[in-house]
Design a protein around this motif. Sequence first.
Motif, short mmCIF file in Angstrom:
data_model
loop_
_atom_site.label_atom_id
_atom_site.label_comp_id
_atom_site.label_asym_id
_atom_site.label_seq_id
_atom_site.Cartn_x
_atom_site.Cartn_y
_atom_site.Cartn_z
N GLY A 110 -0.03 -2.37 -2.17
CA GLY A 110 -1.19 -1.50 -2.28
C GLY A 110 -0.72 -0.09 -2.55
N THR A 113 5.46 12.19 -5.92
CA THR A 113 6.72 11.83 -6.58
C THR A 113 6.65 12.22 -8.06
N ILE A 166 13.54 -4.03 -10.21
CA ILE A 166 13.38 -4.74 -8.93
C ILE A 166 14.19 -6.04 -8.94
N THR A 211 -2.76 1.80 -11.76
CA THR A 211 -1.94 1.91 -10.54
C THR A 211 -0.59 2.57 -10.81
N ASP A 253 1.81 0.79 -11.92
CA ASP A 253 2.77 -0.31 -11.77
C ASP A 253 2.73 -1.21 -13.00
N GLY A 255 5.54 -4.06 2.95
CA GLY A 255 4.95 -3.52 1.73
C GLY A 255 5.44 -2.10 1.52
N SER A 305 2.39 11.17 -2.29
CA SER A 305 3.59 11.92 -1.93
C SER A 305 4.10 12.82 -3.04
P1 ADP Z 1 3.59 7.06 -3.31
O1 ADP Z 1 3.07 6.99 -4.70
O2 ADP Z 1 3.31 8.27 -2.59
O3 ADP Z 1 4.93 6.46 -3.09
P2 ADP Z 1 2.05 4.92 -2.20
O4 ADP Z 1 2.51 4.58 -0.85
O5 ADP Z 1 0.65 5.04 -2.49
O6 ADP Z 1 2.64 6.24 -2.44
O7 ADP Z 1 2.81 4.01 -3.21
C1 ADP Z 1 2.18 3.02 -3.93
C2 ADP Z 1 3.19 2.34 -4.78
O8 ADP Z 1 4.18 1.73 -3.99
C3 ADP Z 1 2.62 1.22 -5.60
O9 ADP Z 1 1.98 1.71 -6.75
C4 ADP Z 1 3.86 0.43 -5.91
O10 ADP Z 1 4.60 1.00 -6.97
C5 ADP Z 1 4.68 0.58 -4.67
N1 ADP Z 1 4.53 -0.60 -3.82
C6 ADP Z 1 3.73 -0.76 -2.77
N2 ADP Z 1 3.89 -1.98 -2.24
C7 ADP Z 1 4.80 -2.62 -2.99
C8 ADP Z 1 5.39 -3.92 -2.99
N3 ADP Z 1 5.10 -4.82 -2.07
N4 ADP Z 1 6.29 -4.21 -3.95
C9 ADP Z 1 6.62 -3.31 -4.90
N5 ADP Z 1 6.11 -2.07 -4.95
C10 ADP Z 1 5.21 -1.73 -4.01
#
Ligand code: ADP
Length: 539
Positions: A328, A189, A448, A416, A418, A303, A187
Motif C-alpha cells: 500500500g 523521496t 527487486i 502509484t 509502482d 509491507g 516522505s
Molecule cells: P514513501 O513514498 O514515503 O516511501 P509510502 O510508505 O507511502 O511512502 O510508500 C509506498 C511505496 O512503498 C509503494 O508505492 C511501493 O513502492 C512501496 N511498497 C509498499 N509496500 C510494498 C511491498 N510489499 N512490496 C514492494 N514495495 C512496496
Amino acid sequence: MNGLMMDQPLLISSQLEFASRFHSHVEVVTRTVEGPIVRTTWGTVAQRVRRLANALVGMGVKPGDRLATLAWNTQRHLELYFAVSGIGAVLHTINPRLPPDQLAFIVNHAGDSMLFFDTTFLPLAKHLASVPTPLQHFIALTDDAHMPENSGLPNLRAYELLLPHQPDTFEWPKLDENSASSLCYTSGTVGLPKGVLYSHRSTVLHSFAISMVDALAISAQDVTLPVVPMFHVNAWGVPYAAAMVGSKLVLPGAGMDGNSLLELIENEKVTSALGVPTVWLGLLAAAKTAGRKMSSLRQVVIGGSACPPSMITAFQEEHGAKVLHAWGMTEMSPLGTACRLLPKHANATAEEKLSVQMKQGRPIFGVDLRLVDDSGSVVPHDGTTSGHLQTRGLWIASGYFKSDDRTQHQDGWFYTGDIATIDGDGYMQITDRSKDVIKSGGEWISSIDLEHTAMLHPAVAQAAAIGVAHERWGERPLLVVVKQKDQEITKEALKEFLEAKLVKWWMPDAIEFVDALPIGPTGKILKRSLREKFAGYKL
Ligand code: ADP
C-alpha cells in the motif's frame, strides 16, 4: 426510493466508544519512553481520551485545527489519535526521521498550532521553536517528574498535567463523516513532502477492510503489535481497527530494535505483528542470537517494501508464523493488497507457495487496481505484462493538502508510481518503483528480483540493485551487498550463485560490498542515495 436504514456518520469517536463499551477490559500495553512497561485497558484509554478532548477544547482547539505529534507508538499517542480526530481537529503525525528543514516545511505547510512530542524528540521540538512556524503550544508526552528542564520551549506543558482536572465524559460532535481526521506527509523521496488528508469516513471504512480475515485479520482473538510507527500512515490503520474489534494492543515505544521487540513479543505473547522488512531483519537476528523461537506469533504482516523470500522462510520455518505480504502507500491509507493463498494452492509445493507469497497480493474490497502503459492505455492482466500500477477506491487520496498537483491522477485513477504485473487470479506483483527501474537496452530489469535472488545466499544480509550508466545498454545493474555478520563471500562466488538463478541479461555487471545501506525515514533502502554514491561508477 431510499432505503429505510438509519443514517449515521462513520466516525473515529464511535470506534473508541465501542471499545470502551464492549472491550473495556482488553489490555493496551506500552513500553514507555520513560522505561517501564505500562499496562492499561481500552476502558481506561477511553476515559483518558475524553479527558484529553475536554482539555483540548478548553485550550481553544477548533474543528479543522491541525495538531502535530512527534511520537513513538505509545498509549499517549493512541489517546491523541482518538481525542484530536474525535473533536473534529486534524491529527498531523510527523515522521521524526525527516531532515529538520523538511520538518519545519511540513509544520508550516500544515499550519500546525500545537506540537505533542516524546522527550526523545526534544531537540527536534527545540529546532521547530527556533524557526518561524505557527506553533503556539508545546506539550511533552510525559509526566511532571520527567519534564525536560530549561527547555526554553514557549508554553511548554506536561501531557499528564492536562488530564487530571477534566471530566471523563465528553459529548462527541456528530461530524460530517467526510471531515478531515488526520494528515500524513509522504516522505518526500522525490521533491517536497506532500500532505495526504484522511477523513473519518475513509479511516473507518479502511478499519473494516483491514480487519477482514483475508486482509490483515485484526481481531479480538489477537495480541497485536504494530511495529510500523504511528508516525507513518497511522500505523497502517491498526490503532483504529484494534479499537473497533477489541484486540489487545502492544505498543513498542522507542524500542524498535530486535532485542526489545523479542522481549515484548515473548512477554506479551504477541500473535500478530506488523512492520517493514528492515525491522524484521533486526528481530530475526536477535532471535537467532538468543536461540529463541517466537512461539506465540501466528502472523507477521510485512509491507512498505518488498519482502525477501528468505524472510518469509525464516518466519515460517523457524518460528511457525505465517507471513502475510501486503502492499500500500500513504495515499492509500495505506492498505491496497494482501497476499493470502487460495484454496487452489492447497496442494502446491512449498516452492510454489513461496512464489505466490512473494507477490504483494490481491486487492481488498474497496480498492481497484489496473495496469497502464506509458501512454495511459490499459495493458493485460496476464501475470507477465508489466505496467504502471494505478488505483482508485474508498480510501485513496483524491489530491494533496493545499495543492493543485493533479499529475498523479488520470480519469479518476491514481498513479502509484509502482511498476507491476497482475495475474489472472488478481495477484499483483511489484517489479519496481518507476523511479528505481533499471532500463537496459529498452527493457526493464526488476531490481527487486535481483535483490531477492542475492538474499537467497546465506552470506548476504541485504542487497540493493541500482542502474548505472552504460554506453551500449543505457543502464546496467550494479548490486550493492551487505554481508551477513561473521560470514564471508567473494564477488566471484556470489556471481556464480546468481548465474545459476538469473537470466543472462539480468546479471549484475558488478557487485560491491558495503557495511550498511542507507535507510530512509520510513525504513526503506534509499536508492537515490545509493545512486548518488555510485554516480560515475565505471563498469
Ligand atoms: P514513501 O513514498 O514515503 O516511501 P509510502 O510508505 O507511502 O511512502 O510508500 C509506498 C511505496 O512503498 C509503494 O508505492 C511501493 O513502492 C512501496 N511498497 C509498499 N509496500 C510494498 C511491498 N510489499 N512490496 C514492494 N514495495 C512496496
